[in-house]
Motif scaffolding. Structure first.
Motif, mmCIF file in Angstrom:
data_model
loop_
_atom_site.group_PDB
_atom_site.id
_atom_site.type_symbol
_atom_site.label_atom_id
_atom_site.label_comp_id
_atom_site.label_asym_id
_atom_site.label_seq_id
_atom_site.Cartn_x
_atom_site.Cartn_y
_atom_site.Cartn_z
ATOM 1 N N MET A 47 0.834 -1.203 0.000
ATOM 2 C CA MET A 47 0.000 0.000 0.000
ATOM 3 C C MET A 47 0.874 1.260 0.000
ATOM 4 N N ASN A 64 -5.627 9.648 2.358
ATOM 5 C CA ASN A 64 -5.127 8.543 1.552
ATOM 6 C C ASN A 64 -6.242 7.535 1.284
ATOM 7 N N GLU A 108 -6.250 5.135 -0.626
ATOM 8 C CA GLU A 108 -5.679 3.797 -0.832
ATOM 9 C C GLU A 108 -6.163 2.819 0.250
#
Length: 191
Positions: free
Chosen positions: A21, A150, A152
């Protein structure tokens, strides 16, 4: 005989987590293990004080502190790979057991019994809380990454939250209801 155990344990800080990640801040195994120990201890205290449990919170914290010690030797295997198939999961568990045995062998004989149970804990109740704290630590990491913008970590946060909910542990639910929101707040909001 010289013991290299503690020098190996100190190397936990060199093993980075979340390797697949993009991270806004890195997390190493030593930082993670500390947080898991804090959370596991809290869950044990909640179990004892709120739900009438009789678990040794110190034992839970110690088991949590060493729960990823094998990664000093194996490295951190990303969760999607580790749990991709039962064969991989089972093989990795065997590798972890060998690594823990190797670490244990680095201790002087007279210290091994005290570290055997924290490196390879067999108590199901202790393991249940350590596993919950480990998952909770991962969820906190996801929340903090999302707070930093983020995206992600969006899917990981959803999956990890679902896994926490599926545990059906009253002390975990207690923590989620009373403590979790704080991790989404800024320092000024915590005042």
């Amino acid at each position: 005989m010289k013991s290299h155990f503690f020098a190996y344990i100190a190397r936990m800080r060199y093993i980075t987590r979340w390797a697949l990640m993009r991270n806004t801040f890195s997390e190493n195994v030593q930082e993670h293990s500390h947080m898991v120990a804090v959370l596991a201890h809290a869950l044990a205290v909640i179990r004892n004080r709120v739900y009438g449990g009789q678990i040794d919170a110190g034992q839970v914290a110690a088991a949590a502190l060493y729960h990823d010690a094998s990664e000093i030797i194996t490295g951190d295997m990303p969760t999607p790979i580790k749990y991709y198939a039962p064969e991989i999961r089972d093989a990795y568990k065997k590798v972890e057991a060998v690594a823990c045995g190797r670490l244990l062998a680095m201790l002087p004989d007279e210290l091994r019994p005290d570290y055997d149970d924290v490196l390879d804990c067999a108590d199901g109740e202790v393991l249940e809380l350590v596993k919950a704290a480990d998952k909770l630590s991962a969820y906190i990491k996801c929340v903090e990454e999302l707070k930093a913008g983020n995206a992600e970590f969006r899917r990981a946060a959803e999956q990890t939250r679902a896994a926490l909910d599926a545990m059906h542990l009253p002390e975990l639910d207690y923590f989620m209801e009373r403590c979790m929101e704080s991790f989404s707040m800024t320092l000024d909001e915590l005042e």
